[in-house]
Scaffold this motif. Structure first.
Motif, PDB file in Angstrom:
ATOM      1  N   UNK A 101       0.811  -1.208   0.000  1.00 33.55           N
ATOM      2  CA  UNK A 101       0.000   0.000   0.000  1.00 33.55           C
ATOM      3  C   UNK A 101       0.846   1.259   0.000  1.00 33.55           C
ATOM      4  N   UNK A 102       2.123   1.119   0.325  1.00 25.32           N
ATOM      5  CA  UNK A 102       3.031   2.268   0.321  1.00 25.32           C
ATOM      6  C   UNK A 102       3.536   2.601  -1.081  1.00 25.32           C
ATOM      7  N   UNK A 103       3.241   1.748  -2.071  1.00 24.98           N
ATOM      8  CA  UNK A 103       3.686   1.962  -3.446  1.00 24.98           C
ATOM      9  C   UNK A 103       2.652   2.787  -4.206  1.00 24.98           C
ATOM     10  N   UNK A 104       3.123   3.700  -5.052  1.00 18.89           N
ATOM     11  CA  UNK A 104       2.194   4.499  -5.849  1.00 18.89           C
ATOM     12  C   UNK A 104       1.497   3.637  -6.902  1.00 18.89           C
ATOM     13  N   UNK A 105       2.175   2.564  -7.334  1.00 20.24           N
ATOM     14  CA  UNK A 105       1.591   1.682  -8.352  1.00 20.24           C
ATOM     15  C   UNK A 105       1.315   0.293  -7.767  1.00 20.24           C
ATOM     16  N   UNK A 106       0.788   0.285  -6.554  1.00 19.44           N
ATOM     17  CA  UNK A 106       0.429  -0.988  -5.924  1.00 19.44           C
ATOM     18  C   UNK A 106      -0.619  -1.705  -6.760  1.00 19.44           C
ATOM     19  N   UNK A 107      -0.528  -3.034  -6.874  1.00  8.63           N
ATOM     20  CA  UNK A 107      -1.538  -3.778  -7.631  1.00  8.63           C
ATOM     21  C   UNK A 107      -2.940  -3.523  -7.083  1.00  8.63           C
ATOM     22  N   UNK A 108      -3.897  -3.340  -7.974  1.00  9.89           N
ATOM     23  CA  UNK A 108      -5.286  -3.159  -7.555  1.00  9.89           C
ATOM     24  C   UNK A 108      -5.804  -4.410  -6.842  1.00  9.89           C
ATOM     25  N   UNK A 109      -5.330  -5.552  -7.291  1.00 13.26           N
ATOM     26  CA  UNK A 109      -5.731  -6.811  -6.682  1.00 13.26           C
ATOM     27  C   UNK A 109      -4.623  -7.835  -6.813  1.00 13.26           C
ATOM     28  N   UNK A 110      -4.687  -8.849  -5.977  1.00 14.99           N
ATOM     29  CA  UNK A 110      -3.698  -9.920  -6.002  1.00 14.99           C
ATOM     30  C   UNK A 110      -4.404 -11.268  -6.050  1.00 14.99           C
ATOM     31  N   UNK A 111      -3.855 -12.158  -6.857  1.00  9.20           N
ATOM     32  CA  UNK A 111      -4.281 -13.551  -6.872  1.00  9.20           C
ATOM     33  C   UNK A 111      -3.222 -14.342  -6.116  1.00  9.20           C
ATOM     34  N   UNK A 112      -3.655 -15.288  -5.302  1.00  8.42           N
ATOM     35  CA  UNK A 112      -2.633 -16.058  -4.588  1.00  8.42           C
ATOM     36  C   UNK A 112      -3.122 -17.451  -4.233  1.00  8.42           C
ATOM     37  N   UNK A 113      -2.144 -18.345  -4.122  1.00  5.48           N
ATOM     38  CA  UNK A 113      -2.354 -19.698  -3.613  1.00  5.48           C
ATOM     39  C   UNK A 113      -1.533 -19.836  -2.343  1.00  5.48           C
ATOM     40  N   UNK A 114      -2.150 -20.366  -1.307  1.00  3.98           N
ATOM     41  CA  UNK A 114      -1.455 -20.449  -0.027  1.00  3.98           C
ATOM     42  C   UNK A 114      -1.852 -19.275   0.829  1.00  3.98           C
ATOM     43  N   UNK A 115      -0.873 -18.441   1.197  1.00  2.15           N
ATOM     44  CA  UNK A 115      -1.137 -17.279   2.040  1.00  2.15           C
ATOM     45  C   UNK A 115      -0.342 -16.082   1.531  1.00  2.15           C
ATOM     46  N   UNK A 116      -0.527 -14.949   2.196  1.00  2.00           N
ATOM     47  CA  UNK A 116       0.204 -13.723   1.877  1.00  2.00           C
ATOM     48  C   UNK A 116       1.186 -13.418   3.004  1.00  2.00           C
ATOM     49  N   UNK A 117       2.266 -12.688   2.720  1.00  2.00           N
ATOM     50  CA  UNK A 117       3.223 -12.339   3.784  1.00  2.00           C
ATOM     51  C   UNK A 117       2.539 -11.545   4.897  1.00  2.00           C
ATOM     52  N   UNK A 118       2.978 -11.762   6.116  1.00  2.00           N
ATOM     53  CA  UNK A 118       2.444 -11.030   7.261  1.00  2.00           C
ATOM     54  C   UNK A 118       3.152  -9.692   7.399  1.00  2.00           C
ATOM     55  N   UNK A 119       2.394  -8.658   7.698  1.00  2.00           N
ATOM     56  CA  UNK A 119       2.963  -7.314   7.794  1.00  2.00           C
ATOM     57  C   UNK A 119       3.881  -7.149   8.989  1.00  2.00           C
ATOM     58  N   UNK A 120       3.639  -7.906  10.056  1.00  2.70           N
ATOM     59  CA  UNK A 120       4.408  -7.720  11.282  1.00  2.70           C
ATOM     60  C   UNK A 120       5.575  -8.691  11.416  1.00  2.70           C
ATOM     61  N   UNK A 121       5.908  -9.371  10.336  1.00  7.62           N
ATOM     62  CA  UNK A 121       7.047 -10.299  10.333  1.00  7.62           C
ATOM     63  C   UNK A 121       8.100  -9.772   9.352  1.00  7.62           C
ATOM     64  N   UNK A 122       9.380  -9.723   9.760  1.00  6.64           N
ATOM     65  CA  UNK A 122      10.427  -9.239   8.845  1.00  6.64           C
ATOM     66  C   UNK A 122      10.430 -10.011   7.532  1.00  6.64           C
ATOM     67  N   UNK A 123      10.767  -9.308   6.472  1.00  8.47           N
ATOM     68  CA  UNK A 123      10.675  -9.899   5.132  1.00  8.47           C
ATOM     69  C   UNK A 123      11.893  -9.490   4.306  1.00  8.47           C
ATOM     70  N   UNK A 124      12.530 -10.479   3.668  1.00  9.46           N
ATOM     71  CA  UNK A 124      13.745 -10.244   2.889  1.00  9.46           C
ATOM     72  C   UNK A 124      13.620 -10.895   1.516  1.00  9.46           C
ATOM     73  N   UNK A 125      14.020 -10.183   0.479  1.00 11.44           N
ATOM     74  CA  UNK A 125      14.082 -10.762  -0.865  1.00 11.44           C
ATOM     75  C   UNK A 125      15.482 -11.298  -1.124  1.00 11.44           C
ATOM     76  N   UNK A 126      15.562 -12.497  -1.646  1.00 13.73           N
ATOM     77  CA  UNK A 126      16.841 -13.064  -2.100  1.00 13.73           C
ATOM     78  C   UNK A 126      16.742 -13.222  -3.607  1.00 13.73           C
ATOM     79  N   UNK A 127      17.536 -12.467  -4.340  1.00 16.03           N
ATOM     80  CA  UNK A 127      17.461 -12.464  -5.790  1.00 16.03           C
ATOM     81  C   UNK A 127      18.854 -12.561  -6.393  1.00 16.03           C
ATOM     82  N   UNK A 128      18.899 -12.895  -7.683  1.00 16.47           N
ATOM     83  CA  UNK A 128      20.191 -12.985  -8.356  1.00 16.47           C
ATOM     84  C   UNK A 128      20.066 -13.653  -9.707  1.00 16.47           C
TER      85      UNK A 128
END
Length: 365
Positions: free
Chosen positions: A93-120
């Protein structure tokens, strides 16, 4: 039509990305009111082209089919959530171009739990793959959510590590969540919903297209508190995610590499330009103000004694892969002795085979 059906229609119109939809929503107030827009008025919105108006009108003419598709989601084990609903990721929600909606299987990340991206890099080295796996495992064991794109190479390795560590990982796809892309990661695709979730702003049935992946990368950045880059070439898709993360004010950490290695150029340049140098778990735990495990404590596996031949082989290995013939030449062991010792070292999780007949030490071994 219900409010949910209007939202589903609004989020699945071909050619309308988040920023364009946000402009329309701000003017209309709701998807229901947007549904009533005339083609002439729609054409006056910024960046709306003639083909967009055509796509919009076509979607309205097919509204019965679109509503049926919406009601099929539950049968496909797919959930749909919009920006206005509770449970939508607060980080996005802090993004100016946040997706209007999300499709997902399983669950979504929790806001109160630290979150890290690992990419490469997709075409990473065995060292990079093992580094990403171990980082994913250690961070997951520390209670940190792992975000990535389920791509080949570093992304998938980090997510496999998170599952191995018993944590939560979330794959942001550049296709519908009902499509596995790349197909080589099908096993991972099947595992993630039980250990987190698969997420996409694209509706079911949307194939993975090259132009969609840079767009989805902003969601990877948006869902993460910081970004870890393990290996990256000078010009790569990984650095697109980094740029988007920087635009969002996120911190970047990079694993340094050998100066002559093309896969290390991107990371080394990030460090030169101010990214944090990542040499282990401690830097990330310090970033989150989390306690660093004391030496000898934590989730260490019990030490398994090594036989003499095993010690000889382990001492000649490093985190860089080495071929069996090179191992035989350095140790002086027979083929039979070496193969037995190598098998025992693998079973004890001291070493692994990044590819057939090549061996390297496990970083958490």
């Amino acid at each position: 039509m219900t409010k949910e059906e209007y939202w589903y229609w609004f989020c699945t119109i071909p050619g309308f990305g988040a920023a364009k939809l946000q402009t329309i929503l701000a003017w209309c107030g709701s998807p229901k009111e947007a549904f009533r827009l005339s083609p002439e008025l729609l054409a006056k919105f910024p960046k709306v082209r003639a083909k967009d108006v055509t796509a919009w009108q076509k979607s309205i003419s097919e509204i019965d089919l679109i509503c049926r598709q919406y009601h099929q989601l539950e049968k496909q084990n797919i959930q749909f959530i919009t920006k206005e609903q509770a449970g939508y990721p607060g980080r996005l929600l802090q993004m100016y171009d946040a997706p209007m909606g999300l499709f997902y299987r399983g669950s979504l990340p929790l806001d109160d739990v630290p979150s890290v991206a690992i990419i490469g890099a997709r075409g990473c080295t065995s060292y990079g793959r093992e580094t990403a796996r171990v980082l994913g495992k250690q961070l997951a064991q520390a209670g940190i959510q792992i975000i990535s794109g389920m791509a080949l190479g570093i992304d998938g390795a980090g997510q496999r590590g998170a599952i191995e560590g018993g944590g939560q990982t979330f794959g942001v796809l550049g296709s519908g969540v009902d499509i596995c892309y790349p197909k080589e990661n099908f096993e991972l695709y099947c595992q993630i919903p039980d250990h987190g979730g698969l997420i996409s702003e694209y509706p079911p049935g949307q194939k993975g297209l090259s132009q969609l992946f840079p767009v989805r990368n902003r969601i990877i950045a948006g869902l993460s508190d910081c970004i870890i880059v393990v290996e990256a070439r000078k010009k790569s898709g990984t650095l697109i995610t980094v740029d988007q993360a920087l635009d969002q004010g996120k911190d970047i950490f990079a694993v340094p590499g050998r100066i002559e290695d093309p896969l290390s150029v991107g990371c080394n340049e990030l460090i030169r330009n101010g990214a944090g140098i990542l040499t282990g778990l401690e830097e990330i735990l310090n970033f989150f103000h989390m306690d660093v495990p004391e030496e000898g404590h934590g989730n260490k596996k019990s030490i398994k004694p090594l036989a003499n031949e095993e010690k000889i082989i382990y001492s000649c290995l490093s985190f860089q892969e080495k071929h069996i013939e090179e191992i035989l030449g350095e140790t002086g062991l027979t083929v039979s002795q070496a193969m037995i010792a190598l098998l025992q070292l693998e079973l004890k999780n001291y070493i692994y085979q990044p590819q057939k007949n090549y061996y390297a030490r496990c970083k958490d071994g």
